[in-house]
Design a protein around this motif. Structure first.
Motif, mmCIF file in Angstrom:
data_model
loop_
_atom_site.group_PDB
_atom_site.id
_atom_site.type_symbol
_atom_site.label_atom_id
_atom_site.label_comp_id
_atom_site.label_asym_id
_atom_site.label_seq_id
_atom_site.Cartn_x
_atom_site.Cartn_y
_atom_site.Cartn_z
ATOM 1 N N ILE A 6 -67.697 51.001 79.976
ATOM 2 C CA ILE A 6 -67.448 50.921 78.525
ATOM 3 C C ILE A 6 -68.442 49.905 77.981
ATOM 4 C CG2 ILE A 6 -65.874 50.157 76.709
ATOM 5 C CD1 ILE A 6 -63.614 51.392 78.105
ATOM 6 N N VAL A 7 -69.132 50.279 76.913
ATOM 7 C CA VAL A 7 -70.073 49.361 76.263
ATOM 8 C C VAL A 7 -69.493 49.024 74.893
ATOM 9 C CG1 VAL A 7 -72.385 49.129 75.285
ATOM 10 C CG2 VAL A 7 -72.085 50.308 77.477
ATOM 11 N N VAL A 8 -69.259 47.750 74.648
ATOM 12 C CA VAL A 8 -68.710 47.336 73.348
ATOM 13 C C VAL A 8 -69.880 46.954 72.441
ATOM 14 C CG1 VAL A 8 -67.233 45.691 72.127
ATOM 15 C CG2 VAL A 8 -66.613 46.490 74.431
ATOM 16 N N GLY A 9 -70.058 47.728 71.363
ATOM 17 C CA GLY A 9 -71.138 47.460 70.409
ATOM 18 C C GLY A 9 -72.235 48.504 70.523
ATOM 19 N N VAL A 62 -68.246 51.868 72.269
ATOM 20 C CA VAL A 62 -67.222 51.653 71.230
ATOM 21 C C VAL A 62 -67.766 50.675 70.206
ATOM 22 C CG1 VAL A 62 -64.845 50.889 70.806
ATOM 23 C CG2 VAL A 62 -65.483 51.768 73.059
ATOM 24 N N ASP A 63 -67.617 50.999 68.933
ATOM 25 C CA ASP A 63 -67.993 50.019 67.897
ATOM 26 C C ASP A 63 -66.935 50.024 66.804
ATOM 27 O OD1 ASP A 63 -71.072 48.660 67.115
ATOM 28 O OD2 ASP A 63 -69.384 48.508 65.707
ATOM 29 N N LYS A 84 -65.289 53.000 64.586
ATOM 30 C CA LYS A 84 -64.135 52.482 63.827
ATOM 31 C C LYS A 84 -62.985 52.074 64.754
ATOM 32 C CE LYS A 84 -64.119 56.066 60.855
ATOM 33 N NZ LYS A 84 -63.700 56.920 59.765
ATOM 34 N N GLU A 85 -63.333 51.504 65.876
ATOM 35 C CA GLU A 85 -62.297 51.124 66.846
ATOM 36 C C GLU A 85 -62.645 49.774 67.464
ATOM 37 O OE1 GLU A 85 -58.985 51.858 67.447
ATOM 38 O OE2 GLU A 85 -59.593 53.951 67.665
ATOM 39 N N ASP A 86 -61.699 48.846 67.382
ATOM 40 C CA ASP A 86 -61.864 47.575 68.092
ATOM 41 C C ASP A 86 -61.550 47.841 69.557
ATOM 42 O OD1 ASP A 86 -61.474 45.018 69.236
ATOM 43 O OD2 ASP A 86 -61.057 44.195 67.239
ATOM 44 N N TYR A 87 -62.451 47.453 70.446
ATOM 45 C CA TYR A 87 -62.250 47.812 71.862
ATOM 46 C C TYR A 87 -60.938 47.245 72.401
ATOM 47 C CZ TYR A 87 -63.092 43.229 73.852
ATOM 48 O OH TYR A 87 -62.955 41.920 74.202
ATOM 49 N N LYS A 88 -60.505 46.112 71.820
ATOM 50 C CA LYS A 88 -59.281 45.484 72.343
ATOM 51 C C LYS A 88 -58.060 46.389 72.172
ATOM 52 C CE LYS A 88 -60.653 40.710 72.158
ATOM 53 N NZ LYS A 88 -60.440 39.346 71.808
ATOM 54 N N LYS A 89 -58.129 47.242 71.144
ATOM 55 C CA LYS A 89 -56.975 48.104 70.865
ATOM 56 C C LYS A 89 -56.894 49.287 71.826
ATOM 57 C CE LYS A 89 -56.065 46.880 66.176
ATOM 58 N NZ LYS A 89 -56.946 46.970 65.026
ATOM 59 N N ILE A 90 -58.013 49.632 72.470
ATOM 60 C CA ILE A 90 -58.009 50.855 73.274
ATOM 61 C C ILE A 90 -58.251 50.618 74.760
ATOM 62 C CG2 ILE A 90 -58.722 52.420 71.407
ATOM 63 C CD1 ILE A 90 -61.542 51.943 73.222
ATOM 64 N N LEU A 116 -67.400 46.780 82.215
ATOM 65 C CA LEU A 116 -67.494 46.604 80.776
ATOM 66 C C LEU A 116 -68.809 45.867 80.453
ATOM 67 C CD1 LEU A 116 -65.599 46.876 78.206
ATOM 68 C CD2 LEU A 116 -65.104 44.456 78.551
ATOM 69 N N ILE A 117 -69.478 46.332 79.418
ATOM 70 C CA ILE A 117 -70.622 45.569 78.910
ATOM 71 C C ILE A 117 -70.281 45.183 77.483
ATOM 72 C CG2 ILE A 117 -73.073 45.645 78.286
ATOM 73 C CD1 ILE A 117 -73.401 47.335 80.863
ATOM 74 N N TYR A 118 -70.316 43.886 77.217
ATOM 75 C CA TYR A 118 -69.817 43.379 75.946
ATOM 76 C C TYR A 118 -70.956 42.774 75.126
ATOM 77 C CZ TYR A 118 -67.095 40.716 72.600
ATOM 78 O OH TYR A 118 -66.580 40.227 71.429
ATOM 79 N N THR A 119 -71.094 43.239 73.864
ATOM 80 C CA THR A 119 -72.192 42.729 73.013
ATOM 81 C C THR A 119 -71.677 42.098 71.712
ATOM 82 O OG1 THR A 119 -72.689 44.681 71.647
ATOM 83 C CG2 THR A 119 -73.581 44.693 73.889
ATOM 84 N N GLY A 120 -70.357 41.911 71.600
ATOM 85 C CA GLY A 120 -69.805 41.257 70.393
ATOM 86 C C GLY A 120 -69.838 39.743 70.554
ATOM 87 N N PRO A 121 -69.227 39.020 69.618
ATOM 88 C CA PRO A 121 -69.207 37.547 69.711
ATOM 89 C C PRO A 121 -68.440 37.086 70.953
ATOM 90 C CG PRO A 121 -68.522 38.297 67.527
ATOM 91 C CD PRO A 121 -68.582 39.511 68.385
#
Ligand code: FAD
Ligand code: UDP
Length: 365
Positions: A5-8, A31-32, A213-219, A228-233
């Motif tokens: 899963i890539v966030v951002g 997911v963004d 339109k989805e916050d990764y934390k919710k899904i 997981l690859i995370y690119t948010g704050p």
């Protein structure tokens, strides 16, 4: 079941997703929480048919052949050299400071060599460069610093240059010649059909799925995945457990004018007048011809989407604590401007994503 899963869906997320999908045949979900791909580089046609950048002007420039060649697989380019003027003492002067800037501000007619001599007379010797004021006054003295850097920096960051790391104002070169390009990089180009089209191409591999339109934390708990690859704050990732990491935000005010051209160059900086820092006219960047033109004024703000990490010692220390936490997580990787808290340009983020990919491909991660 996804491998990653890539966030951002900005540069960091899109590049790593593309590499994993196309080179390692991984199944990737991007997911963004926004309603579009491209992150802060997203562009679109406004209601007047002008291609604009939703999150402020983005000009691509790099010295990295590797980054340029990689992105060239996903877009054609227009050559574009960015030019900026600053409004100082009622005059428009070239930025970065060059021979013409000095002559215009001081009413002189110095040659290149004489400009170098002039700076050597007005610069202030500083033994240890500790902040953004030191780096500027040690090159060009106090008067130009006060006219061009002090007010702009206070407006942009709500901090004076002495409160920021040297690297912030050191982004702007000081020149003795007549070169009036904002950047000196080898490759200075814009994606021919815009950034969003380039992102569509980056993310078009059949192994990539996109969820907007989805916050990764919710899904995240409802989806099976390996890594997981995370690119948010980065502070958000850890639920602000050490406290909020400061990011600077901006408000953008777009205006359309029913004329072909609004201002003589792409960007005019306003170090000392008005509440906005700069005004950019998009048609200069995109090479678009149209009967009307759209500009954007940038107003900095402490509230809103996180756009800039704020490079100063106390923030670097807080980031290090989050980084330490992040290194303990073996199945999560952090890349990008927000997740590694670095004032990176687009090309640096692409380079960072390509480096992570190389490590994954070698089996180091
Ligand atoms: P981003 O583009 O910020 O992408 C991160 C994405 O993660 C965002 O889309 C966000 O919605 C998403 N996200 C965050 N949290 C979550 C969550 N919980 N769930 C789901 N999604 C989430 N660089 C240049 O090279 N040249 C320029 O001229 C230039 N101009 C700039 C002008 C401005 C005003 C700004 C703010 C930046 C500029 N940059 C420029 C820098 C450039 O924007 C960045 O280097 C680049 O876009 C960073 O990409 P990224 O993928 O790291 O982050
Ligand atoms: N800066 C300034 N005056 C200017 C242009 C830049 O003081 O006319 C300083 C300011 O602190 C700014 C930093 O240099 O935040 C980096 O400028 P750059 O144009 O690279 O900012 P960005 O495009 O990243 O917002």
């Amino acid at each position: 079941m996804y491998d990653y899963i890539v966030v951002g869906a900005g540069f960091a997320g899109s590049v790593i997703a593309e590499r994993l999908a196309s080179q390692l045949n991984k199944k990737v979900l991007v997911v963004d929480k926004r309603n579009h791909i491209g992150g802060n580089a997203y562009d679109f046609y406004d209601e007047n048919g002008i291609l604009i950048h939703k999150y402020g002007p983005h000009i691509f420039h790099t010295n990295s052949e590797k980054v340029f060649n990689y992105l060239s697989n996903f877009t054609e380019w227009n050559y574009y050299e960015h030019r900026v003027l600053a409004s100082v003492d009622g005059k428009l002067i070239p930025m970065p400071i060059n021979r013409l800037t000095v002559n215009s501000i001081f009413g002189l007619s110095l040659s290149n060599d004489e400009v170098e001599d002039f700076f050597s007379k007005i610069k202030i010797n500083i033994d240890k460069i500790e902040n953004s004021k030191d780096i500027i006054v040690s090159k060009i003295g106090i008067e130009l610093y006060e006219k061009i850097f002090k007010g702009y920096t206070k407006k942009q960051w709500d901090l004076y240059p002495e409160e920021l790391n040297p690297s912030v104002c050191a982004r702007i070169p000081i020149r003795f010649n007549d070169d009036d390009r904002y950047f000196s990089d080898k490759y200075q180009v814009m994606p021919k059909h815009g950034y969003s089209k380039m992102f569509e191409s980056l993310l078009s591999h059949p192994n990539i799925s996109i969820l907007l339109k989805e916050d990764y934390k919710k899904i995240i708990n409802d989806i099976k995945f390996n890594k997981l690859i995370y690119t948010g704050p980065i502070d958000d990732f850890f639920d602000l457990s050490y406290g909020k990491l400061p990011y600077r935000s901006l408000k953008f005010k777009f205006e359309n004018y029913k004329k072909e051209i609004y201002q003589p160059v792409a960007t005019i900086n306003y170090p000392n007048s008005y509440d906005f820092t700069r005004v950019t006219e998009f048609k200069h960047l995109t090479n678009q011809t149209a009967e009307s033109t759209t500009i954007v004024r940038e107003y900095s703000s402490s509230i809103g989407d996180p756009y800039y990490p704020i490079p100063r010692e106390e923030n670097d220390e807080l980031y290090s604590k989050y980084k330490e936490l992040s290194l303990k997580l073996k199945s999560v990787h952090f890349i990008g401007r927000l997740a590694t808290y670095k004032y990176y340009n687009m090309d640096q983020v692409v380079a960072q994503a390509l480096t992570l990919f190389e490590k994954i491909a070698k089996g180091d991660f």
